[in-house]
Design a protein around this motif. Structure first.
Motif, PDB file in Angstrom:
ATOM      1  N   UNK A 147       0.829  -1.203   0.000  1.00 38.66           N
ATOM      2  CA  UNK A 147       0.000   0.000   0.000  1.00 38.66           C
ATOM      3  C   UNK A 147       0.868   1.259   0.000  1.00 38.66           C
ATOM      4  N   UNK A 148       2.159   1.085  -0.289  1.00 43.59           N
ATOM      5  CA  UNK A 148       3.085   2.216  -0.271  1.00 43.59           C
ATOM      6  C   UNK A 148       3.802   2.360  -1.605  1.00 43.59           C
ATOM      7  N   UNK A 149       3.707   3.549  -2.194  1.00 44.45           N
ATOM      8  CA  UNK A 149       4.437   3.829  -3.435  1.00 44.45           C
ATOM      9  C   UNK A 149       5.946   3.707  -3.238  1.00 44.45           C
ATOM     10  N   UNK A 150       6.413   3.893  -2.014  1.00 45.92           N
ATOM     11  CA  UNK A 150       7.851   3.822  -1.757  1.00 45.92           C
ATOM     12  C   UNK A 150       8.430   2.460  -2.114  1.00 45.92           C
ATOM     13  N   UNK A 151       7.596   1.426  -2.102  1.00 47.76           N
ATOM     14  CA  UNK A 151       8.079   0.088  -2.418  1.00 47.76           C
ATOM     15  C   UNK A 151       8.354  -0.111  -3.906  1.00 47.76           C
ATOM     16  N   UNK A 152       8.119   0.930  -4.701  1.00 50.32           N
ATOM     17  CA  UNK A 152       8.390   0.856  -6.141  1.00 50.32           C
ATOM     18  C   UNK A 152       9.757   1.430  -6.497  1.00 50.32           C
TER      19      UNK A 152
END
Length: 704
Positions: free
Chosen positions: A367-372
């Motif tokens: 649920x976190x864009x940071x994981x991209x």
């Protein structure tokens, strides 16, 4: 021999190796080499058995497509197969990779067959509109039976080695190295005194005369009828039936006559065009100017039907995927959408639980864009709304690593505007997947103004990894496919307003070769999608253009969106994918005609098709004029793989050539009298008719 065929000896075993990369196609030099090898083997008393094997990645995988349309060079493939079968020593086909078409016919000419467990066989000639022409209809039923042989030929499917063994096509599977296993098999046969065993004289796959006749009749009433529009399947049955009561030579001649008849049909011309058009679609300037960027990890924004389908396609390609959704409930739903696909595969025996677990280990929900941050390419698959997409891309601009390709899965929207939300428009491309994305093979790769060649090449690399058919599309509303769809959908809407039944329109299209009509397709996709699109464009709609959504809008205003609501143009019983005409829709149609002041008239099936295709072809020509498509065959590929256009007709632009561009122009000018704005002929068509050119001429120029 020849440069492509070598003969070596291992004691009393001869090994004939075909080396004609990349797929050991059976060109003239290969055929000559195989024929000479059999002559040499028969003349050498020291040789007791022979093996035919392919070097590299496969057994001969079929005819050499470079010889299509060229004068035949002897020996013919049928002659080579018969020469192998007539060899005085046992000949073993050692199959790995794919033995398809002529490759399988070569192996059926051999006396025994052994295969790598991962090997596949098939007779896919139906895919180019012909039947096997080198003994396939004669030999295959004798080992596999009539029903199985016809299923393989008419479907064009590839048969795995284990199934081929169970059908009697193979004699055994290799245990370990294929050549070593084949040599062991050969020595075993020699030790047993087993001689040549002609496939054309075997009968274990056949039944009694009455059983064979019943199987042939069942095929005519079943799978041949299902192959609607194709000429070759019926001739396959005819050739197989003839072979049961005639000599090999007579049967071979009859099979060849059937083959030559197929070559003269428009279906064969359409299918061959489709074959080459598919292979030409990835030949784009950007691929020639740049290498793709590294691609092993991708991100997908959205876990709905489209996002999950893209994720599955990427996982099937061996990529690592991080899926991002807005909250836990949504990502749980996204993960479930992905897992359902693989659970179904396990249930149907296509995958094991262990294989499913290994695939899902490459999937990361978040649920976190940071994981991209470590993704090489990120695909946005959110709601088709410009503001929403720009918001997503503004976030991606902050979290994506330098050099990551940012792609929007949009059906209509302007990629340049989406890219403007980032500081790196050179990294932004469009990737228009078709739903369900893990099944539909078409991928429109949309080229915005600022994208670099290597970003575009990366899109094509993704398509290759996913085994998609890529088409390069320029930037406009709807790109290639949906832009043209808008025009012929409008033509259909006008016909219904003017008096045609929507069900008559659909029936005409099915008779033409479509799997379903445009109104049934609308119900399947959801009528609310088009309704939303029409409302979005209301402010920019031209005042002097006839509106095309009056009837569809009224269906949607009643909450009838098609299959999802159980009612649209058709009515659907619960769980039923096939609808029946909606009587309430017919009432709405009648009311709309009265409100519009239209006196309905009759439309023949011929006129329905002429109008539908004229709108499609005319807009296709405008797409070419504007450079949205590089070549006519790209439009054909788009409609063959994304919109259900019948493959045997080659695609709309190929169909235009076969129908005659002058006839297309005459139709447009006839229809132009009633609506000069909508039916105005493309200047490209006018120019081509004046010059006596065809769309195929444009394809040839694009290839040169």
């Amino acid at each position: 021999m020849s440069d492509q065929v070598t003969l070596t000896r291992d004691g009393e075993i001869a090994v004939v190796t075909v080396e004609n990369p990349p797929v050991n196609a059976l060109g003239a030099a290969v055929r000559q080499g195989l024929y000479k090898a059999m002559e040499e083997i028969d003349a050498d008393d020291a040789i007791k058995a022979a093996i035919i094997i392919g070097s590299g990645r496969t057994f001969p995988a079929g005819a050499d497509i470079r010889e299509f349309g060229q004068p035949p060079q002897p020996p013919g493939l049928s002659e080579v197969c018969t020469r192998i079968e007539d060899a005085t020593k046992p000949v073993i086909a050692a199959i790995h990779g794919t033995a398809l078409g002529g490759g399988l016919e070569i192996s059926l000419g051999c006396h025994y067959r052994i295969a790598d467990p991962k090997g596949r066989v098939g007779l896919p000639e139906v895919l180019i509109g012909v039947l096997p022409g080198a003994g396939g209809t004669i030999r295959l039923p004798r080992v596999a039976g009539i029903a199985a042989a016809l299923d393989i030929m008419i479907s064009g499917r590839q048969v795995g080695a284990k199934e081929a063994l169970s059908l009697g096509i193979l004699d055994r599977l290799a245990d370990g190295d294929l050549l070593d296993s084949a040599k062991s098999y050969a020595r075993e046969l020699v030790a047993e005194g087993a001689g040549p065993r002609k496939t054309s004289e075997r009968s274990e796959g056949l039944g009694t005369d009455a059983e064979n006749a019943a199987a042939l009749e069942a095929a005519r009433n079943g799978i041949v009828k299902k192959a609607k529009g194709l000429y070759a399947p019926a001739r396959m049955v005819d050739s197989m039936e003839y072979s049961l009561t005639h000599s090999l030579q007579d049967a071979s001649n009859y099979e060849r006559d059937c083959f030559m008849e197929c070559l003269k049909t428009p279906q064969q011309k359409g299918l061959v065009h489709a074959f080459f058009a598919e292979r030409a679609s990835a030949k784009v300037p950007e691929n020639g100017r740049a290498d793709p960027r590294p691609l092993s990890k991708i991100g997908v924004i959205g876990g709905g039907t489209m996002g999950a389908g893209i994720t599955v396609a990427a996982l099937n390609a061996g990529l690592e995927v991080t899926m991002v959704e807005r909250d836990k409930e949504s990502i749980d739903r996204g993960r479930n959408n992905v897992e359902k696909v693989y659970a179904r595969d396990v249930e149907k025996g296509r995958k094991t639980e262990e294989q499913k677990a290994a695939i899902m280990a490459r999937y990361t929900p978040s649920t976190s864009y940071d994981d991209l941050g470590d993704a090489d390419l990120i695909i946005e698959a959110v709601f088709e709304n410009m503001d929403v997409k720009k918001e997503v891309f503004a976030i991606l601009d902050k979290v994506a690593k330098p050099g990551a390709v940012l792609a929007s899965n949009t059906s209509y929207l302007n990629i340049d505007e989406i890219a403007s939300a980032t500081s790196r428009p050179e990294d932004v491309i469009g990737l228009h997947f078709f739903s369900p994305a893990n099944i539909m093979r078409l991928l429109e790769i949309v080229i915005p103004s600022n994208a670099t060649d290597d970003a575009i090449a990366t899109g094509f690399d993704l398509a290759k990894k996913m085994k998609k058919v890529p088409v390069r599309a320029g930037l406009c509303d709807g790109f290639i496919g949906n832009r043209i769809l808008g025009k012929y959908a409008t033509a259909a809407a006008y016909m219904v307003e003017d008096g045609a039944s929507p069900y008559a329109v659909d029936e005409a299209l099915v008779n033409f070769g479509y799997p379903m009509g445009i109104h049934a397709m609308g119900d399947l996709a959801g009528l609310d999608i088009g309704w939303s699109n029409r409302k979005n464009k209301a402010a920019t709609r031209s005042n002097d253009a006839r509106y095309n959504g009056t009837i569809a809008d009224r269906l949607c205003e009643n909450g009838w969106f098609g299959q999802k609501t159980g009612k649209g143009w058709y009515v659907y019983k619960e769980g039923d994918r096939r609808g029946t005409p909606n009587p309430d829709a017919e009432k709405i149609i009648d009311e709309a005609r009265r409100d519009l002041g239209i006196a309905p008239r009759e439309f023949t099936e011929d006129e329905i098709i002429r109008r539908y295709l004229a709108a499609m072809i005319n807009e296709g020509a405008k797409v070419l004029e504007e450079g949205i498509a590089l070549k006519p065959s790209d439009i054909d590929v788009t409609f063959l793989f994304g919109y259900g256009f019948p493959r045997y007709r080659g695609g709309p632009m190929k169909y235009a050539d076969m129908y005659g561009l002058e006839n297309v122009l005459n139709d447009l000018r006839e229809f132009e009298k009633e609506d000069p704005k909508f039916w105005k002929p493309a200047q490209l068509i006018i120019d081509m008719v004046e010059k006596g050119e065809s769309f195929d001429d444009l394809n040839k120029r694009a290839a040169s």
